[in-house]
Write a protein that holds these residues in place. Structure first.
Motif, PDB file in Angstrom:
ATOM      1  N   ARG A   1       0.837  -1.201   0.000  1.00 23.67           N
ATOM      2  CA  ARG A   1       0.000   0.000   0.000  1.00 23.67           C
ATOM      3  C   ARG A   1       0.873   1.252   0.000  1.00 23.67           C
ATOM      4  NH1 ARG A   1      -3.128   0.218   5.154  1.00 23.67           N
ATOM      5  NH2 ARG A   1      -1.185   1.160   5.865  1.00 23.67           N
ATOM      6  N   SER A   2       1.963   1.221   0.741  1.00 25.69           N
ATOM      7  CA  SER A   2       2.884   2.354   0.768  1.00 25.69           C
ATOM      8  C   SER A   2       3.513   2.579  -0.603  1.00 25.69           C
ATOM      9  CB  SER A   2       3.969   2.113   1.817  1.00 25.69           C
ATOM     10  OG  SER A   2       4.913   3.159   1.818  1.00 25.69           O
ATOM     11  N   GLN A   3       3.890   1.499  -1.287  1.00 25.66           N
ATOM     12  CA  GLN A   3       4.446   1.616  -2.633  1.00 25.66           C
ATOM     13  C   GLN A   3       3.432   2.221  -3.592  1.00 25.66           C
ATOM     14  OE1 GLN A   3       5.596  -2.367  -3.619  1.00 25.66           O
ATOM     15  NE2 GLN A   3       7.437  -2.339  -2.355  1.00 25.66           N
ATOM     16  N   LEU A   4       2.183   1.805  -3.469  1.00 23.21           N
ATOM     17  CA  LEU A   4       1.132   2.325  -4.342  1.00 23.21           C
ATOM     18  C   LEU A   4       0.914   3.811  -4.116  1.00 23.21           C
ATOM     19  CD1 LEU A   4      -1.423  -0.611  -4.043  1.00 23.21           C
ATOM     20  CD2 LEU A   4      -0.022  -0.055  -6.028  1.00 23.21           C
ATOM     21  N   THR A   5       0.971   4.222  -2.862  1.00 24.74           N
ATOM     22  CA  THR A   5       0.810   5.640  -2.552  1.00 24.74           C
ATOM     23  C   THR A   5       1.875   6.463  -3.248  1.00 24.74           C
ATOM     24  OG1 THR A   5      -0.145   5.110  -0.389  1.00 24.74           O
ATOM     25  CG2 THR A   5       0.686   7.343  -0.705  1.00 24.74           C
ATOM     26  N   THR A   6       3.127   6.012  -3.153  1.00 22.79           N
ATOM     27  CA  THR A   6       4.234   6.725  -3.786  1.00 22.79           C
ATOM     28  C   THR A   6       4.062   6.766  -5.290  1.00 22.79           C
ATOM     29  OG1 THR A   6       5.753   6.086  -2.016  1.00 22.79           O
ATOM     30  CG2 THR A   6       6.735   6.756  -4.120  1.00 22.79           C
TER      31      THR A   6
ATOM     32  N   ARG B   1       3.026  10.334  -6.935  1.00 21.18           N
ATOM     33  CA  ARG B   1       4.235  11.042  -7.343  1.00 21.18           C
ATOM     34  C   ARG B   1       4.690  10.660  -8.744  1.00 21.18           C
ATOM     35  NH1 ARG B   1       7.777  10.211  -1.744  1.00 21.18           N
ATOM     36  NH2 ARG B   1       6.165  10.926  -0.305  1.00 21.18           N
ATOM     37  N   THR B   2       4.921   9.367  -8.947  1.00 19.88           N
ATOM     38  CA  THR B   2       5.542   8.922 -10.188  1.00 19.88           C
ATOM     39  C   THR B   2       4.613   9.017 -11.388  1.00 19.88           C
ATOM     40  OG1 THR B   2       6.829   7.355  -8.881  1.00 19.88           O
ATOM     41  CG2 THR B   2       6.804   7.019 -11.257  1.00 19.88           C
ATOM     42  N   ALA B   3       3.365   8.624 -11.230  1.00 17.74           N
ATOM     43  CA  ALA B   3       2.491   8.436 -12.388  1.00 17.74           C
ATOM     44  C   ALA B   3       1.274   9.348 -12.400  1.00 17.74           C
ATOM     45  CB  ALA B   3       2.032   6.975 -12.436  1.00 17.74           C
ATOM     46  N   VAL B   4       1.344  10.474 -11.712  1.00 24.29           N
ATOM     47  CA  VAL B   4       0.172  11.348 -11.620  1.00 24.29           C
ATOM     48  C   VAL B   4      -0.286  11.813 -12.993  1.00 24.29           C
ATOM     49  CG1 VAL B   4      -0.642  13.574 -10.803  1.00 24.29           C
ATOM     50  CG2 VAL B   4       0.679  12.118  -9.295  1.00 24.29           C
ATOM     51  N   ASP B   5       0.625  12.357 -13.786  1.00 23.27           N
ATOM     52  CA  ASP B   5       0.242  12.897 -15.094  1.00 23.27           C
ATOM     53  C   ASP B   5      -0.282  11.794 -16.020  1.00 23.27           C
ATOM     54  OD1 ASP B   5       0.973  15.409 -14.284  1.00 23.27           O
ATOM     55  OD2 ASP B   5       2.975  15.328 -15.188  1.00 23.27           O
TER      56      ASP B   5
ATOM     57  N   ARG C   1       8.962   2.190 -12.467  1.00 25.67           N
ATOM     58  CA  ARG C   1       7.976   1.186 -12.841  1.00 25.67           C
ATOM     59  C   ARG C   1       6.881   1.102 -11.792  1.00 25.67           C
ATOM     60  NH1 ARG C   1      10.904  -3.779 -14.142  1.00 25.67           N
ATOM     61  NH2 ARG C   1      10.871  -2.998 -16.269  1.00 25.67           N
ATOM     62  N   ALA C   2       5.662   0.835 -12.226  1.00 26.74           N
ATOM     63  CA  ALA C   2       4.556   0.676 -11.289  1.00 26.74           C
ATOM     64  C   ALA C   2       4.812  -0.544 -10.406  1.00 26.74           C
ATOM     65  CB  ALA C   2       3.245   0.481 -12.053  1.00 26.74           C
ATOM     66  N   PRO C   3       4.296  -0.527  -9.181  1.00 27.08           N
ATOM     67  CA  PRO C   3       4.378  -1.740  -8.360  1.00 27.08           C
ATOM     68  C   PRO C   3       3.799  -2.916  -9.132  1.00 27.08           C
ATOM     69  CG  PRO C   3       3.598   0.108  -7.070  1.00 27.08           C
ATOM     70  CD  PRO C   3       3.643   0.583  -8.490  1.00 27.08           C
ATOM     71  N   ALA C   4       4.469  -4.044  -9.041  1.00 33.50           N
ATOM     72  CA  ALA C   4       4.136  -5.187  -9.886  1.00 33.50           C
ATOM     73  C   ALA C   4       2.689  -5.626  -9.718  1.00 33.50           C
ATOM     74  CB  ALA C   4       5.061  -6.354  -9.567  1.00 33.50           C
ATOM     75  N   ILE C   5       2.070  -5.972 -10.839  1.00 34.43           N
ATOM     76  CA  ILE C   5       0.770  -6.633 -10.810  1.00 34.43           C
ATOM     77  C   ILE C   5       1.026  -8.101 -10.496  1.00 34.43           C
ATOM     78  CG2 ILE C   5      -1.164  -7.383 -12.237  1.00 34.43           C
ATOM     79  CD1 ILE C   5      -0.895  -4.741 -13.752  1.00 34.43           C
ATOM     80  N   VAL C   6       0.315  -8.645  -9.525  1.00 35.98           N
ATOM     81  CA  VAL C   6       0.560 -10.010  -9.072  1.00 35.98           C
ATOM     82  C   VAL C   6      -0.479 -10.947  -9.696  1.00 35.98           C
ATOM     83  CG1 VAL C   6       0.800 -11.538  -7.088  1.00 35.98           C
ATOM     84  CG2 VAL C   6       1.461  -9.126  -6.885  1.00 35.98           C
ATOM     85  N   PRO C   7      -0.049 -11.860 -10.562  1.00 36.43           N
ATOM     86  CA  PRO C   7      -1.001 -12.795 -11.173  1.00 36.43           C
ATOM     87  C   PRO C   7      -1.630 -13.708 -10.131  1.00 36.43           C
ATOM     88  CG  PRO C   7       1.097 -12.760 -12.366  1.00 36.43           C
ATOM     89  CD  PRO C   7       1.319 -12.044 -11.081  1.00 36.43           C
TER      90      PRO C   7
END
Length: 233
Positions: free
Chosen positions: A10-15, A19-23, A184-190
């Motif tokens: 959840r913390s990684q997703l917040t960042t 921050r990284t992918a707002v635009d 890179r976005a936090p990994a999508i987990v299959p």
């Protein structure tokens, strides 16, 4: 109580989303022109949102709905237009601000945007919970525990999506772990469907809940599997 792995992710997703992918997310969730790749993601998200909305009653008057991981609030807006009182929550303050801006005129005060954790017990009880693509970054045990937490405060149904385990998605997930990049976005987990169903059935907190419906959307670079958890008769 949430697990350490859930809190860390959840913390990684917040960042990432704040921050990284707002635009990139602001454009993807708007009508602005995007690349062909992102256009397939936009189309897939639109199709999935349509599926989840089709599983909800046409008239939601008198109901309370949690949009868990609401992003910029597109699903929240449609639910509010049907009469639901919506709590729209996301980990990203920036996405929440965009949601408030985009729905200010159309929502008629029926959307309560909040920044925080979708599992926060302080959010109260709901008739429906929708978690569209907000659990796709979590491992299966954390997904099951999240659903158990939400089910304890949901009277009618929980609609949620996961990233279905396919050879291509598994390979992409492995490559992301071997070759990490800072942007890179936090990994999508299959997630394997059979394993998910087994774990849901074995979870004591979900003893009165069953999977009623399932549907997969595959649109270019977007792949997501929806499920409906309903109360047993």
């Amino acid at each position: 109580m949430t697990s350490h792995s859930y809190a860390a992710r959840r913390s990684q997703l917040t960042t990432y989303f704040d921050r990284t992918a707002v635009d990139a997310w602001a454009r993807l969730t708007s009508d602005a022109p995007v690349s062909k790749i992102r256009a397939t993601v936009r189309a897939g998200r639109d199709a999935m949102r349509g599926t989840l909305l089709s599983w909800l009653p046409a008239d939601l008057s008198g109901t309370r709905l949690l949009d868990a991981g609401c992003g910029t609030g597109a699903l929240s807006l449609e639910a509010a237009r049907r009469g639901a009182d919506v709590v729209a929550i996301d980990v990203s303050p920036t996405l929440i601000a965009l949601g408030r801006e985009r729905t200010a005129v159309s929502a008629s005060g029926r959307i309560d945007f909040r920044v925080g954790d979708m599992l926060d017990p302080g959010l109260g009880h709901f008739d429906y919970v929708v978690a569209m693509d907000s659990l796709i970054h979590y491992a299966t045990p954390d997904i099951v525990q999240a659903l158990a937490t939400l089910a304890a405060r949901t009277d009618a149904a929980i609609l949620f999506t996961v990233a279905p385990r396919t050879p291509l998605l598994t390979l992409m997930h492995m490559a992301g772990r071997v070759f990490p990049r800072g942007d890179r976005a936090p990994a999508i987990v299959p997630v394997g469907e059979a394993d998910l169903r087994r774990r849901l059935a074995a979870e004591p907190a979900l003893s009165g809940v069953r999977i009623d419906r399932a549907h997969r959307v595959n649109s270019g670079f977007y792949l997501s599997q929806a499920f409906e958890l309903g109360r047993s008769a």
